[in-house]
Design a protein around this motif. Structure first.
Motif, PDB file in Angstrom:
ATOM      1  N   VAL A  18       0.786  -0.959   0.120  1.00 24.39           N
ATOM      2  CA  VAL A  18      -0.151   0.304   0.189  1.00 24.39           C
ATOM      3  C   VAL A  18       0.228   1.537  -0.648  1.00 24.39           C
ATOM      4  N   GLY A  19       0.880   2.320  -1.247  1.00 27.39           N
ATOM      5  CA  GLY A  19       1.663   3.184  -1.292  1.00 27.39           C
ATOM      6  C   GLY A  19       3.022   2.956  -2.263  1.00 27.39           C
ATOM      7  N   GLY A  20       3.098   4.382  -3.071  1.00 31.72           N
ATOM      8  CA  GLY A  20       3.968   4.009  -4.294  1.00 31.72           C
ATOM      9  C   GLY A  20       4.847   5.124  -4.104  1.00 31.72           C
ATOM     10  N   PRO A  22       8.854   6.280  -2.568  1.00 24.47           N
ATOM     11  CA  PRO A  22      10.013   5.658  -2.554  1.00 24.47           C
ATOM     12  C   PRO A  22       9.982   4.509  -2.264  1.00 24.47           C
ATOM     13  N   GLY A  23       9.482   4.483  -0.633  1.00 28.87           N
ATOM     14  CA  GLY A  23       9.642   2.446   0.230  1.00 28.87           C
ATOM     15  C   GLY A  23       8.908   1.780  -0.416  1.00 28.87           C
ATOM     16  N   GLY A  24       7.607   2.426  -1.608  1.00 27.11           N
ATOM     17  CA  GLY A  24       6.562   1.196  -2.036  1.00 27.11           C
ATOM     18  C   GLY A  24       6.689   0.297  -2.960  1.00 27.11           C
ATOM     19  N   LEU A  40       0.382  -3.333  -6.323  1.00 31.79           N
ATOM     20  CA  LEU A  40       0.799  -1.952  -5.445  1.00 31.79           C
ATOM     21  C   LEU A  40      -0.299  -1.135  -5.356  1.00 31.79           C
ATOM     22  N   LEU A  41      -0.863  -0.548  -4.493  1.00 27.73           N
ATOM     23  CA  LEU A  41      -1.667   0.125  -4.440  1.00 27.73           C
ATOM     24  C   LEU A  41      -1.398   1.412  -4.381  1.00 27.73           C
ATOM     25  N   GLU A  42      -1.978   2.459  -5.316  1.00 25.44           N
ATOM     26  CA  GLU A  42      -1.363   4.114  -4.702  1.00 25.44           C
ATOM     27  C   GLU A  42      -2.466   5.156  -4.719  1.00 25.44           C
ATOM     28  N   LYS A  43      -2.806   5.882  -4.341  1.00 27.36           N
ATOM     29  CA  LYS A  43      -3.490   6.737  -3.807  1.00 27.36           C
ATOM     30  C   LYS A  43      -3.753   7.669  -4.909  1.00 27.36           C
ATOM     31  N   ARG A  44      -2.885   8.311  -5.531  1.00 23.56           N
ATOM     32  CA  ARG A  44      -2.630   9.539  -5.949  1.00 23.56           C
ATOM     33  C   ARG A  44      -3.298   9.205  -7.439  1.00 23.56           C
ATOM     34  N   ASP A  45      -3.631   9.395  -8.002  1.00 22.41           N
ATOM     35  CA  ASP A  45      -3.820   9.915  -9.457  1.00 22.41           C
ATOM     36  C   ASP A  45      -2.808   9.649 -10.407  1.00 22.41           C
ATOM     37  N   GLY A 172       2.479  -1.504   4.735  1.00 20.69           N
ATOM     38  CA  GLY A 172       1.972  -0.653   5.119  1.00 20.69           C
ATOM     39  C   GLY A 172       3.474   0.705   4.718  1.00 20.69           C
ATOM     40  N   ALA A 173       3.334   1.061   3.342  1.00 20.65           N
ATOM     41  CA  ALA A 173       4.372   1.777   3.058  1.00 20.65           C
ATOM     42  C   ALA A 173       3.557   3.454   2.063  1.00 20.65           C
ATOM     43  N   ASP A 174       2.637   3.704   3.383  1.00 20.73           N
ATOM     44  CA  ASP A 174       2.065   4.982   2.804  1.00 20.73           C
ATOM     45  C   ASP A 174       2.063   6.122   3.391  1.00 20.73           C
ATOM     46  N   GLY A 175       3.074   6.334   4.290  1.00 26.70           N
ATOM     47  CA  GLY A 175       3.533   7.473   4.189  1.00 26.70           C
ATOM     48  C   GLY A 175       3.202   7.922   6.040  1.00 26.70           C
ATOM     49  N   ARG A 176       3.745   9.269   6.230  1.00 26.06           N
ATOM     50  CA  ARG A 176       3.645   9.434   7.743  1.00 26.06           C
ATOM     51  C   ARG A 176       2.237   9.033   8.252  1.00 26.06           C
ATOM     52  N   SER A 178      -0.280   7.153   7.892  1.00 28.87           N
ATOM     53  CA  SER A 178      -0.449   5.498   6.922  1.00 28.87           C
ATOM     54  C   SER A 178      -1.547   5.464   7.623  1.00 28.87           C
ATOM     55  N   ALA A 179      -2.719   5.317   6.569  1.00 23.75           N
ATOM     56  CA  ALA A 179      -3.612   3.873   7.040  1.00 23.75           C
ATOM     57  C   ALA A 179      -3.193   2.588   7.417  1.00 23.75           C
ATOM     58  N   VAL A 180      -3.118   2.146   6.769  1.00 24.68           N
ATOM     59  CA  VAL A 180      -2.510   0.706   7.581  1.00 24.68           C
ATOM     60  C   VAL A 180      -1.749   0.920   8.909  1.00 24.68           C
TER      61      VAL A 180
HETATM   62  C1  FAD Z   1       7.889  19.185   1.814  1.00 24.73           C
HETATM   63  C2  FAD Z   1       8.754  17.738   2.017  1.00 24.73           C
HETATM   64  C3  FAD Z   1      10.101  17.831   1.517  1.00 24.73           C
HETATM   65  C4  FAD Z   1      11.036  16.589   2.204  1.00 24.73           C
HETATM   66  N1  FAD Z   1      12.337  16.538   1.796  1.00 24.73           N
HETATM   67  C5  FAD Z   1      13.740  14.969   2.100  1.00 24.73           C
HETATM   68  C6  FAD Z   1      14.600  15.218   1.111  1.00 24.73           C
HETATM   69  O1  FAD Z   1      15.164  16.396   1.178  1.00 24.73           O
HETATM   70  N2  FAD Z   1      14.867  14.074   1.200  1.00 24.73           N
HETATM   71  C7  FAD Z   1      14.819  13.106   1.934  1.00 24.73           C
HETATM   72  O2  FAD Z   1      14.740  12.462   1.940  1.00 24.73           O
HETATM   73  N3  FAD Z   1      13.474  13.277   2.695  1.00 24.73           N
HETATM   74  C8  FAD Z   1      12.601  14.224   2.351  1.00 24.73           C
HETATM   75  N4  FAD Z   1      11.492  14.205   3.119  1.00 24.73           N
HETATM   76  C9  FAD Z   1      10.587  13.072   3.143  1.00 24.73           C
HETATM   77  C10 FAD Z   1      10.717  12.423   2.351  1.00 24.73           C
HETATM   78  O3  FAD Z   1       9.421  12.520   1.251  1.00 24.73           O
HETATM   79  C11 FAD Z   1       9.973  10.691   3.028  1.00 24.73           C
HETATM   80  O4  FAD Z   1      10.565  10.064   3.986  1.00 24.73           O
HETATM   81  C12 FAD Z   1       9.860   9.601   2.210  1.00 24.73           C
HETATM   82  O5  FAD Z   1       9.365  10.118   0.947  1.00 24.73           O
HETATM   83  C13 FAD Z   1       9.054   8.092   2.527  1.00 24.73           C
HETATM   84  O6  FAD Z   1       8.959   7.120   1.447  1.00 24.73           O
HETATM   85  P1  FAD Z   1       7.631   6.246   1.900  1.00 24.73           P
HETATM   86  O7  FAD Z   1       7.648   5.707   0.417  1.00 24.73           O
HETATM   87  O8  FAD Z   1       7.658   5.563   3.159  1.00 24.73           O
HETATM   88  O9  FAD Z   1       6.431   7.436   2.067  1.00 24.73           O
HETATM   89  P2  FAD Z   1       5.625   8.648   0.909  1.00 24.73           P
HETATM   90  O10 FAD Z   1       6.543   9.151   0.324  1.00 24.73           O
HETATM   91  O11 FAD Z   1       5.366   9.320   1.649  1.00 24.73           O
HETATM   92  O12 FAD Z   1       5.198   7.645  -0.168  1.00 24.73           O
HETATM   93  C14 FAD Z   1       3.849   7.218   0.508  1.00 24.73           C
HETATM   94  C15 FAD Z   1       2.334   6.566  -0.705  1.00 24.73           C
HETATM   95  O13 FAD Z   1       1.574   6.801  -0.015  1.00 24.73           O
HETATM   96  C16 FAD Z   1       0.252   6.483  -0.809  1.00 24.73           C
HETATM   97  N5  FAD Z   1      -0.885   6.858   0.407  1.00 24.73           N
HETATM   98  C17 FAD Z   1      -1.061   7.213   1.136  1.00 24.73           C
HETATM   99  N6  FAD Z   1      -1.858   6.499   2.039  1.00 24.73           N
HETATM  100  C18 FAD Z   1      -2.824   6.061   1.276  1.00 24.73           C
HETATM  101  C19 FAD Z   1      -3.235   4.532   1.028  1.00 24.73           C
HETATM  102  N7  FAD Z   1      -4.471   4.640   1.950  1.00 24.73           N
HETATM  103  N8  FAD Z   1      -3.565   3.712  -0.061  1.00 24.73           N
HETATM  104  C20 FAD Z   1      -2.769   3.895  -1.352  1.00 24.73           C
HETATM  105  N9  FAD Z   1      -2.242   4.773  -1.014  1.00 24.73           N
HETATM  106  C21 FAD Z   1      -1.963   5.083  -0.337  1.00 24.73           C
HETATM  107  C22 FAD Z   1       0.774   8.278  -1.030  1.00 24.73           C
HETATM  108  O14 FAD Z   1      -0.354   8.746  -1.780  1.00 24.73           O
HETATM  109  C23 FAD Z   1       1.745   8.310  -1.026  1.00 24.73           C
HETATM  110  O15 FAD Z   1       2.316   8.416  -3.035  1.00 24.73           O
HETATM  111  C24 FAD Z   1      10.429  15.876   2.737  1.00 24.73           C
HETATM  112  C25 FAD Z   1       8.961  15.048   2.930  1.00 24.73           C
HETATM  113  C26 FAD Z   1       8.118  16.714   2.659  1.00 24.73           C
HETATM  114  C27 FAD Z   1       7.105  16.687   3.612  1.00 24.73           C
END
Ligand code: FAD
Length: 431
Positions: A18-20, A22-24, A40-45, A172-176, A178-180
């Motif tokens: 869940v989440g596309g 960098p991690g997902g 892989l599920l990504e909510k952004r269009d 759950g790779a759905d970010g800060r 996270s729904a998961v």
């Molecule tokens: C303004 C800003 C600047 C940043 N700058 C830096 C930087 O320069 N360098 C750095 O290392 N880090 C930076 N970060 C932090 C970095 O972006 C994150 O730490 C990193 O992207 C984490 O990757 P991730 O894959 O865990 O989560 P995310 O990149 O947050 O990806 C989560 C994905 O899950 C999707 N998603 C969320 N909920 C759901 C759902 N219910 N169903 C399906 N999909 C879902 C989202 O749309 C998103 O695409 C920054 C963050 C912000 C907000």
């Protein structure tokens, strides 16, 4: 492979990510390279544009190493902007000048990389892979499928109806936010630590007198700003404001924002006045860190920001999301294989092993960031003088610099002897 979901679709996979971000995307790629079938599920269009502006553009040297290991660095090299120096000025004086070429590691330089470029490279492997990856986007995970104590998949909402993905493992790779994390109950014992400031991000024309290969940190009392070269030729600015202070800043008008930038970086004052015309050109990052005692439960695991939200200091988020993916994939592939033969507990053990492997590195980055955050907020004259002394001590001692910065920039690398030094980022073409 991209796929359209129709009403009531049921999909099966080894792993549902869940989440596309960098991690997902990195995890999906690493798993398909190992022969797993992934949805892989990504909510952004994607029709509405790529990743949000400003996000995750700074990739640390260790991130470059991980991208190389995933087989995508060669394709990204030309789009990346190599950074040679990190410079800190406090009260108008340069107190620290770090030259990345001086570090004894194979991957020494951080790079700037637009996040849509990074995500596209991770989504498109160079050749056929033993596993499959089906990407549904937009598709938002709204519920978890559960059998007994275990998560067995995800329910997602798409423009054409609900999709159910059943999988041996849900990630759950759905970010800060996270729904998961919330739906699985793993959020229950989360410790969220709000930091004392938020960050306003914006981009400005690049000041003519600045070197394009340097990260700049400017500090004045308890104000500070990050000025980072961007691949599009602009400078990306992260300006700290007091927690929740955006409303007050906006009430003061754009002129106040221009003045703040000019106060920290007089060279960027004109660019701010001429180039920043509307609040819609800015983005707010609410700064907090999240710590979870458990990253997994039966059938589900969290990675990246969902497992450990970090602060933006020293650009650590993307690196840790990639490192999680690269660490988790082989453990899961091997465990799924063993479980298929033995119906055992291999997957559960693999998830616990994953957390044990990754937690120390994440903890070291978090500690370094929190120390740095505290340094940024000092105001008393004696404390700010001490801060400058600490930076100068770092500046004077290569050994100390290495000890302090290695956990952030080179956690997965061993030092190499000088004759072997060869920097994989050093041939990155200038943008
Ligand atoms: C303004 C800003 C600047 C940043 N700058 C830096 C930087 O320069 N360098 C750095 O290392 N880090 C930076 N970060 C932090 C970095 O972006 C994150 O730490 C990193 O992207 C984490 O990757 P991730 O894959 O865990 O989560 P995310 O990149 O947050 O990806 C989560 C994905 O899950 C999707 N998603 C969320 N909920 C759901 C759902 N219910 N169903 C399906 N999909 C879902 C989202 O749309 C998103 O695409 C920054 C963050 C912000 C907000």
């Amino acid at each position: 492979m991209r796929s359209e979901a129709s009403e009531g679709t049921v999909l099966g996979a080894d792993v549902c990510v869940v989440g596309g971000g960098p991690g997902g995307r990195a995890l999906a790629l690493a798993l398909t390279r190992l022969g797993c079938d992934v949805v892989l599920l990504e909510k952004r269009d994607p029709a509405r544009g790529g990743a949000p502006a400003f996000r995750g553009e700074s990739v640390s040297p260790d991130g470059v190493r991980l991208l190389d290991g995933l087989g995508v660095w060669e394709r990204l090299r030309k789009a990346a902007h190599r950074v040679d120096r990190l410079e800190i000025e406090d009260a108008g004086r340069r107190v620290l000048d770090v030259r990345f070429a001086d570090f004894p590691y194979r991957y020494r330089h951080p790079v700037e990389l637009a996040q849509p470029t990074l995500l596209a490279a991770l989504a498109e492997p160079a050749g056929p892979l033993p596993g499959t990856c089906t990407v549904l986007e937009p598709a938002t995970a709204v519920g978890l499928l559960v059998e007994g104590p275990a998560v067995t998949g995800v329910r997602a909402s798409t423009p054409t109806g609900t999709v159910r993905v059943s999988a041996a493992l849900t990630v759950g790779a759905d970010g800060r936010y996270s729904a998961v994390r919330r739906l699985s109950g793993l959020a229950e014992h989360a410790r969220q630590l709000p930091l004392e400031r938020d960050v306003v991000w914006l981009k400005l024309p690049f000041p003519a007198e600045w070197d394009r290969r340097a990260y700049r940190v400017r500090i004045a009392g308890d104000s500070h700003g990050l000025f980072l070269p961007s691949t599009d030729g602009t400078v990306r600015v992260g300006l700290n404001i007091p927690k929740g202070g955006l409303r007050t800043l906006r009430a003061g008008g754009l002129g106040q924002l221009h003045a703040r930038i000019g106060h920290l970086a007089p060279e960027a004052a004109e660019a701010a006045r001429d180039g920043l015309r509307s609040w819609s050109e800015t983005a707010l990052l609410d700064i907090f860190t999240t710590e979870l005692p458990r990253w997994s439960a039966p059938g589900v695991v969290l990675i990246g920001d969902a497992a450990h939200t970090l602060s933006p200091v020293l650009g650590q988020g993307v690196n840790h999301a990639l490192a999680d993916a690269v660490t988790l994939a082989p453990l899961v592939a091997e465990a799924l294989d063993r479980d298929r033969r033995a119906h055992g507990r291999a997957l559960l053990e693999a998830l616990q092993h994953f957390q044990r492997r990754r937690e120390p590195d994440v903890g070291r980055s978090r500690a370094l960031q929190l120390r740095q955050e505290r340094m940024f907020t000092l105001t008393a004259p004696a404390a700010t003088a001490l801060r400058r002394t600490v930076y100068r001590a770092l500046d004077a001692s290569p050994a100390l610099r290495r000890r302090v910065l290695a956990p952030a920039y080179f956690p997965g690398q061993r030092p190499v002897a000088p004759p072997e030094q060869q920097d994989a980022a050093s041939e990155a073409a200038p943008v």
